[in-house]
Write a protein that holds these residues in place. Structure first.
Motif, PDB file in Angstrom:
ATOM      1  N   GLU A 164       0.654  -1.458  -0.040  1.00 40.66           N
ATOM      2  CA  GLU A 164      -0.434   0.341  -0.290  1.00 40.66           C
ATOM      3  C   GLU A 164       0.846   1.161   0.045  1.00 40.66           C
ATOM      4  O   GLU A 164       0.661   1.836  -0.756  1.00 40.66           O
ATOM      5  CB  GLU A 164      -1.178   0.154   1.397  1.00 40.66           C
ATOM      6  CG  GLU A 164      -1.918  -0.717   1.375  1.00 40.66           C
ATOM      7  CD  GLU A 164      -2.976  -1.008   2.471  1.00 40.66           C
ATOM      8  OE1 GLU A 164      -2.912   0.504   3.500  1.00 40.66           O
ATOM      9  OE2 GLU A 164      -3.900  -2.171   2.241  1.00 40.66           O
ATOM     10  N   LEU A 165       2.237   1.219   0.259  1.00 42.35           N
ATOM     11  CA  LEU A 165       3.010   2.312   0.510  1.00 42.35           C
ATOM     12  C   LEU A 165       4.522   1.822   0.143  1.00 42.35           C
ATOM     13  O   LEU A 165       5.249   0.598   0.964  1.00 42.35           O
ATOM     14  CB  LEU A 165       3.078   2.848   1.625  1.00 42.35           C
ATOM     15  CG  LEU A 165       4.429   4.282   1.977  1.00 42.35           C
ATOM     16  CD1 LEU A 165       3.260   4.935   3.383  1.00 42.35           C
ATOM     17  CD2 LEU A 165       4.943   3.392   2.831  1.00 42.35           C
ATOM     18  N   LEU A 166       4.687   3.056  -0.856  1.00 45.07           N
ATOM     19  CA  LEU A 166       6.638   2.077  -1.230  1.00 45.07           C
ATOM     20  C   LEU A 166       6.713   3.375  -1.091  1.00 45.07           C
ATOM     21  O   LEU A 166       6.709   4.241  -2.332  1.00 45.07           O
ATOM     22  CB  LEU A 166       6.488   1.408  -3.009  1.00 45.07           C
ATOM     23  CG  LEU A 166       7.645   1.106  -3.185  1.00 45.07           C
ATOM     24  CD1 LEU A 166       8.955   0.490  -2.291  1.00 45.07           C
ATOM     25  CD2 LEU A 166       8.203   0.457  -4.218  1.00 45.07           C
ATOM     26  N   ASP A 167       7.996   3.948  -0.882  1.00 50.93           N
ATOM     27  CA  ASP A 167       8.612   4.930  -0.442  1.00 50.93           C
ATOM     28  C   ASP A 167      10.435   4.551  -1.291  1.00 50.93           C
ATOM     29  O   ASP A 167      11.157   4.171  -0.332  1.00 50.93           O
ATOM     30  CB  ASP A 167       9.054   5.273   0.865  1.00 50.93           C
ATOM     31  CG  ASP A 167       9.327   6.669   0.915  1.00 50.93           C
ATOM     32  OD1 ASP A 167       9.732   7.505  -0.290  1.00 50.93           O
ATOM     33  OD2 ASP A 167       8.958   7.542   1.864  1.00 50.93           O
ATOM     34  N   LEU A 168      10.377   5.318  -2.345  1.00 52.10           N
ATOM     35  CA  LEU A 168      11.796   5.523  -2.843  1.00 52.10           C
ATOM     36  C   LEU A 168      12.747   6.674  -3.003  1.00 52.10           C
ATOM     37  O   LEU A 168      13.360   7.027  -4.037  1.00 52.10           O
ATOM     38  CB  LEU A 168      11.913   4.433  -3.819  1.00 52.10           C
ATOM     39  CG  LEU A 168      11.003   3.630  -3.948  1.00 52.10           C
ATOM     40  CD1 LEU A 168      11.012   2.444  -5.490  1.00 52.10           C
ATOM     41  CD2 LEU A 168      11.948   2.158  -3.179  1.00 52.10           C
ATOM     42  N   ARG A 169      12.629   7.825  -2.041  1.00 49.32           N
ATOM     43  CA  ARG A 169      13.238   9.167  -1.850  1.00 49.32           C
ATOM     44  C   ARG A 169      13.909   8.835  -2.190  1.00 49.32           C
ATOM     45  O   ARG A 169      14.565   7.925  -1.346  1.00 49.32           O
ATOM     46  CB  ARG A 169      11.946   9.798  -1.106  1.00 49.32           C
ATOM     47  CG  ARG A 169      10.916  10.460  -2.038  1.00 49.32           C
ATOM     48  CD  ARG A 169       9.829  11.266  -0.692  1.00 49.32           C
ATOM     49  NE  ARG A 169       9.502  10.071   0.471  1.00 49.32           N
ATOM     50  CZ  ARG A 169       9.627  10.885   1.570  1.00 49.32           C
ATOM     51  NH1 ARG A 169       8.912  12.130   1.773  1.00 49.32           N
ATOM     52  NH2 ARG A 169       8.729  10.646   2.814  1.00 49.32           N
ATOM     53  N   ASP A 170      15.774   9.969  -2.491  1.00 46.10           N
ATOM     54  CA  ASP A 170      16.212   9.266  -2.127  1.00 46.10           C
ATOM     55  C   ASP A 170      17.474   8.509  -2.542  1.00 46.10           C
ATOM     56  O   ASP A 170      18.354   7.830  -2.177  1.00 46.10           O
ATOM     57  CB  ASP A 170      17.192  10.041  -0.959  1.00 46.10           C
ATOM     58  CG  ASP A 170      16.505  11.820  -0.991  1.00 46.10           C
ATOM     59  OD1 ASP A 170      16.443  12.399  -1.230  1.00 46.10           O
ATOM     60  OD2 ASP A 170      15.701  11.869  -0.025  1.00 46.10           O
ATOM     61  N   CYS A 171      16.697   7.854  -3.215  1.00 45.22           N
ATOM     62  CA  CYS A 171      17.578   5.481  -3.529  1.00 45.22           C
ATOM     63  C   CYS A 171      17.881   6.102  -4.951  1.00 45.22           C
ATOM     64  O   CYS A 171      18.030   7.173  -6.242  1.00 45.22           O
ATOM     65  CB  CYS A 171      16.376   4.587  -3.443  1.00 45.22           C
ATOM     66  SG  CYS A 171      15.668   4.318  -1.854  1.00 45.22           S
ATOM     67  N   SER A 172      18.860   5.142  -4.715  1.00 44.26           N
ATOM     68  CA  SER A 172      19.667   4.789  -6.745  1.00 44.26           C
ATOM     69  C   SER A 172      19.720   4.035  -6.617  1.00 44.26           C
ATOM     70  O   SER A 172      19.505   2.243  -6.376  1.00 44.26           O
ATOM     71  CB  SER A 172      21.112   6.014  -6.036  1.00 44.26           C
ATOM     72  OG  SER A 172      22.010   4.790  -4.984  1.00 44.26           O
ATOM     73  N   GLY A 173      20.466   3.437  -8.171  1.00 41.26           N
ATOM     74  CA  GLY A 173      20.735   2.053  -8.733  1.00 41.26           C
ATOM     75  C   GLY A 173      19.751   1.363 -10.014  1.00 41.26           C
ATOM     76  O   GLY A 173      19.408   0.423 -10.588  1.00 41.26           O
TER      77      GLY A 173
END
Length: 280
Positions: free
Chosen positions: A223-232
């Motif tokens: 229901e929630l996926l937070d990928l902020r400031d991620c890389s690759g």
């Protein structure tokens, strides 16, 4: 209209506010204001969220409150919390703690005591150093927290072992938070084996595209996926399609860059409170 005095505020209102102010304030400042505020701090609900601060010295000067905290309770910078301080704090909650964040310096004896006296935990935050030095112990202790719902960790060390315990003992587990870490194939596979997980937060985490796709393909109840400031990884068509059912999906400032930072994580009080309010 007569002005109300602070000491005459309803104690239930005081307790609702005080449970968010942090351990240092609950011990060192609030009880000294007046008798009614002191009485409010004794309510077990003020101690349901136990965020033990990281009191270690760094290149920056510690906060004055932290210095006062350390000297007032004769605390060691290298073994905090120790067993006696943990017992002192945890006992105030009368086994009602629901949220716990531990620094990397947590003494082994304190860790065991806390695990026994906090059986109703729903949120657990663990730092990189604590996992590195006590990973096998923590993996075994998870069996005591059968109501655990959300785990926040600063490193993937012992992830498979911890997840094995979560699958076996924590039937209500729904959320995982990674901060400043790296997700390889083994770690992604461990997450993918938690198909009923609903909340995944990766902040400043590095992982490859295939590992992200593996997680999205398996965790269909997200229901929630937070990928902020991620890389690759690349937020392309395949990723968008697999994530289309997720109610809250965030990937601001993420990139496909392969550069990996030297990540260090220590659980922060404000982060723990915000996550607890949002998910719990």
């Amino acid at each position: 209209m007569a002005q109300r005095e602070w000491q005459n505020l309803n104690i239930d209102c005081l307790v609702e506010v005080f449970k968010w102010v942090g351990m240092e304030s609950l011990l060192l400042s609030i009880p000294l204001v007046c008798k009614s505020w002191y009485k409010a701090t004794l309510d077990p609900k003020c101690w349901q969220i136990l965020v033990f601060p990281d009191i270690r010295c760094s290149e920056k000067l510690p906060r004055p409150m932290t210095m006062h905290f350390v000297h007032s309770y004769s605390l060691s910078w290298h073994h905090f919390p120790n067993a006696s301080f943990a017992k002192f704090v945890v006992s105030r909650g009368q086994r009602s703690a629901t949220s716990l964040v531990l620094p990397g310096t947590c003494a082994y004896q304190a860790l065991e005591y806390i695990s026994d006296e906090c059986p109703d935990l729903k949120f657990l935050g663990l730092s990189l150093d604590l996992l590195y030095h006590n990973g096998p112990v923590i993996a075994n202790l998870i069996s005591k927290w059968k109501n655990l719902q959300v785990l926040s960790i600063g490193h993937c060390y012992m992830l498979n072992e911890m997840f094995a315990q979560l699958r076996l003992h924590c039937k209500n587990f729904v959320g995982l938070i990674f901060c400043y870490s790296w997700i390889g194939h083994e770690e992604a596979f461990a997450i993918a084996r938690m198909p009923k997980i609903k909340y995944l937060s990766f902040r400043k985490v590095h992982f490859h595209q295939n590992n992200l796709l593996m997680i999205l393909q398996s965790c269909r109840e997200l229901e929630l996926l937070d990928l902020r400031d991620c890389s690759g990884f690349d937020y392309g068509n395949e990723t968008r399609k697999l994530a289309s059912h997720i109610k809250t999906f965030r990937c601001e400032r993420s990139s496909s860059s392969e550069e990996e930072d030297d990540y260090h994580y220590y659980a922060e009080e404000e982060q723990a409170r915000l996550v607890y309010r949002k998910i719990m």
